[in-house]
Design an enzyme around this catalytic site. Structure first.
Site, PDB file in Angstrom:
ATOM      1  N   GLY A 109       0.797  -1.220   0.000  1.00 50.23           N
ATOM      2  CA  GLY A 109       0.000   0.000   0.000  1.00 50.23           C
ATOM      3  C   GLY A 109       0.833   1.274   0.000  1.00 50.23           C
ATOM      4  O   GLY A 109       0.493   2.248  -0.681  1.00 50.23           O
ATOM      5  N   THR A 110       1.902   1.290   0.752  1.00 45.72           N
ATOM      6  CA  THR A 110       2.703   2.511   0.856  1.00 45.72           C
ATOM      7  C   THR A 110       3.275   2.905  -0.499  1.00 45.72           C
ATOM      8  O   THR A 110       3.167   4.065  -0.926  1.00 45.72           O
ATOM      9  CB  THR A 110       3.837   2.307   1.884  1.00 45.72           C
ATOM     10  N   ASN A 128      -8.442   3.671   8.024  1.00 42.72           N
ATOM     11  CA  ASN A 128      -7.827   2.589   8.789  1.00 42.72           C
ATOM     12  C   ASN A 128      -8.035   2.718  10.290  1.00 42.72           C
ATOM     13  O   ASN A 128      -7.908   1.750  11.023  1.00 42.72           O
ATOM     14  CB  ASN A 128      -6.333   2.502   8.480  1.00 42.72           C
ATOM     15  N   GLN A 177      -7.851  -0.451   2.917  1.00 37.21           N
ATOM     16  CA  GLN A 177      -8.694  -1.058   3.957  1.00 37.21           C
ATOM     17  C   GLN A 177     -10.031  -1.544   3.399  1.00 37.21           C
ATOM     18  O   GLN A 177     -10.793  -2.197   4.116  1.00 37.21           O
ATOM     19  CB  GLN A 177      -8.939  -0.060   5.102  1.00 37.21           C
ATOM     20  N   GLY A 202      -1.931  -6.577  -0.264  1.00 36.48           N
ATOM     21  CA  GLY A 202      -2.310  -7.969  -0.055  1.00 36.48           C
ATOM     22  C   GLY A 202      -2.445  -8.386   1.401  1.00 36.48           C
ATOM     23  O   GLY A 202      -3.352  -9.149   1.752  1.00 36.48           O
ATOM     24  N   HIS A 203      -1.559  -7.873   2.284  1.00 37.65           N
ATOM     25  CA  HIS A 203      -1.583  -8.394   3.663  1.00 37.65           C
ATOM     26  C   HIS A 203      -2.769  -7.893   4.469  1.00 37.65           C
ATOM     27  O   HIS A 203      -2.955  -8.276   5.620  1.00 37.65           O
ATOM     28  CB  HIS A 203      -0.264  -8.101   4.386  1.00 37.65           C
ATOM     29  N   CYS A 213       3.174   5.553  16.214  1.00 36.65           N
ATOM     30  CA  CYS A 213       4.059   5.610  17.371  1.00 36.65           C
ATOM     31  C   CYS A 213       5.386   6.168  16.872  1.00 36.65           C
ATOM     32  O   CYS A 213       5.952   5.638  15.927  1.00 36.65           O
ATOM     33  CB  CYS A 213       4.294   4.184  17.821  1.00 36.65           C
TER      34      CYS A 213
HETATM   35  N1  PLP Z   1      -3.183   2.927   3.477  1.00 37.50           N
HETATM   36  C1  PLP Z   1      -3.945   2.507   4.487  1.00 37.50           C
HETATM   37  C2  PLP Z   1      -5.332   3.049   4.643  1.00 37.50           C
HETATM   38  C3  PLP Z   1      -3.440   1.590   5.418  1.00 37.50           C
HETATM   39  O1  PLP Z   1      -4.203   1.182   6.431  1.00 37.50           O
HETATM   40  C4  PLP Z   1      -2.114   1.109   5.249  1.00 37.50           C
HETATM   41  C5  PLP Z   1      -1.510   0.194   6.227  1.00 37.50           C
HETATM   42  O2  PLP Z   1      -1.832   0.209   7.385  1.00 37.50           O
HETATM   43  C6  PLP Z   1      -1.369   1.564   4.149  1.00 37.50           C
HETATM   44  C7  PLP Z   1      -1.934   2.474   3.292  1.00 37.50           C
HETATM   45  C8  PLP Z   1       0.024   1.086   3.902  1.00 37.50           C
HETATM   46  O3  PLP Z   1      -0.020  -0.243   3.433  1.00 37.50           O
HETATM   47  P1  PLP Z   1       1.259  -1.207   3.505  1.00 37.50           P
HETATM   48  O4  PLP Z   1       1.398  -1.630   4.919  1.00 37.50           O
HETATM   49  O5  PLP Z   1       0.904  -2.347   2.590  1.00 37.50           O
HETATM   50  O6  PLP Z   1       2.413  -0.429   3.007  1.00 37.50           O
END
Ligand code: PLP
Length: 409
Positions: A71-72, A164, A192, A213-214, A343
């Site tokens: 996601g990032t 999230n 999410q 995916g996770h 955190c």
């Molecule tokens: N966007 C949202 C809304 C998330 O909840 C998260 C992870 O908590 C991310 C992006 C980032 O995803 P990843 O952990 O796969 O990089």
């Protein structure tokens, strides 16, 4: 032997599904899908089958799915890739991001600002919703700054599908319409949402959309960015030109295959699973409110439903407590939850999501996020409900546990 913990932190990572682990193991071809020989071609077939399956489940064309690490990376590319493309074309990017976005969007927006984009934050309602009318009005105001006709201005918007922390679901299609009418691009962080509620890329009006995916039962390290064929994007990394020259690097074939298997299962059972989790969610909320009457539910109230709130999300403020203390006391009782917020160097930050929803600093440090998923049982929910009263009682008066666990802080 210690019993397994009651795991109620599925929004952070949900345990991998058996079908995904089996698919992951079976897809270890040992070859690179870019290689021209037969082994490479076999890996490529697996990859393209996974692409087709995932795209189909999300209302997209296979050519619109770029595989990423998660996601990032997808959010960074969706946001910064768009503003950098506009800058390179001699435009003046105006970027609007909702106040409650994940840091992978917010920090990308900060970087876009450093690179010359005009960045504005979209306020949200008390329940965390980003209203479509807010987006339209802010877009008009932003672009008008460039003067009559504003030929150089380009509009870019980032609003998430589901939050999230608060579990709030946004009216993405309405927001997409506002952005489309103004000729802008829309990035939707659907990390999410995917696998938990229906997602339709084609019908959303989004230019780009991220998934990870996770969050729905694939192993970590694989994600995707849905990007329309005409999406104006610049790559952020450089190399072999894989994934439409937008995301270089050898693609994680076993991860992609596992992600397709996880998503197929999640979508097949979505209706029954959402109803089951919404029931457990509502039971937890009622149980907490009974044990700790002053606790307040953040985000939309939607008993039995999941059109405005994610089915597996409970997010509550416990006035007079510190979220981290509650978390550590629950952990000692064998229950894994989250505060929801970041955190920094081991110190809980006030949640930017709660601050944006109108909570004060103390309240924004007093939240717990309890998130449910495919392995959650009624027993997990009851364990939390049984423990919360005593935990809230013990943590009254501040951050006692946290300071004991971190001498010197
Ligand atoms: N966007 C949202 C809304 C998330 O909840 C998260 C992870 O908590 C991310 C992006 C980032 O995803 P990843 O952990 O796969 O990089």
């Amino acid at each position: 032997m210690a019993s397994a913990p009651h795991y109620l932190d599925h929004a952070a990572t949900t345990p991998p599904r058996r079908v995904a682990l089996e698919a992951f193991a079976a897809a270890q071809t040992g070859a690179n899908p870019s290689s021209l020989h037969r082994s490479g071609r076999a890996a490529r077939r697996l990859l393209e089958d996974a692409r087709e399956q995932i795209a189909d489940l999300l209302g997209a064309h296979p050519s619109e799915l770029l595989f990423t690490s998660g996601g990032t990376e997808s959010d960074n590319l969706g946001v910064l890739g768009a503003t950098r493309h506009a800058t390179a074309a001699g435009r003046r990017p105006h970027l609007l991001v909702s106040a409650v976005e994940h840091h992978s969007v917010l920090d990308a927006a900060v970087q876009a600002g450093r690179e010359g984009s005009q960045v504005a934050v979209l306020p949200v309602l008390d329940d965390g919703t980003c209203a479509a009318a807010t987006v339209g009005a802010a877009a008009d105001a932003a672009v008008a700054e460039d003067g009559p006709g504003h030929p150089q201005a380009s509009l870019h918007v980032a609003v998430m599908a589901a939050n999230n922390e608060s579990g709030t679901i946004n009216p993405v299609a309405e927001i997409g319409q506002q952005v489309t009418e103004r000729g802008g691009t829309l990035h939707v962080d659907a990390v999410q949402a995917v696998g938990h509620i229906p997602v339709d890329f084609a019908g959303s009006g989004a230019t780009t959309m991220s998934l990870s995916g996770h969050k729905f039962g694939a192993p970590p390290g694989i994600g995707g960015l849905l990007a329309r064929r005409d999406a104006p994007l610049q790559p952020l990394g450089f190399g072999g030109g894989q994934e439409r020259e937008l995301r270089s690097g050898s693609v994680n074939v076993p991860g992609a295959v596992a992600m397709a298997a996880a998503l197929a299962e999640a979508c097949a059972e979505m209706d029954t699973e959402a109803a089951r989790l919404a029931g457990l969610r509502d039971r937890i909320v009622a149980g907490i409110q009974h044990a700790v009457p002053e606790a307040r539910l953040c985000g939309p109230h939607e008993p039995g439903g999941w059109t405005r709130r994610l089915p597996g999300n409970v997010h509550m403020v416990f006035p007079g407590r510190v979220g981290e203390s509650l978390l550590l006391l629950l952990d000692a009782a064998g229950i894994c939850v989250s505060t929801g917020s970041a955190c920094t160097a081991g110190v809980a930050e006030a949640s930017h999501v709660l601050l944006a929803c109108g909570y004060d600093e103390a309240e924004a440090r007093a939240a717990l996020r309890i998130t449910l998923g495919h392995t959650t049982t009624a027993d997990d929910a009851e364990a939390l409900v049984a423990a919360i009263g005593a935990v809230a009682e013990r943590s009254c008066g501040g951050d006692v546990i946290a300071s004991r666990l971190r001498p010197g802080r």
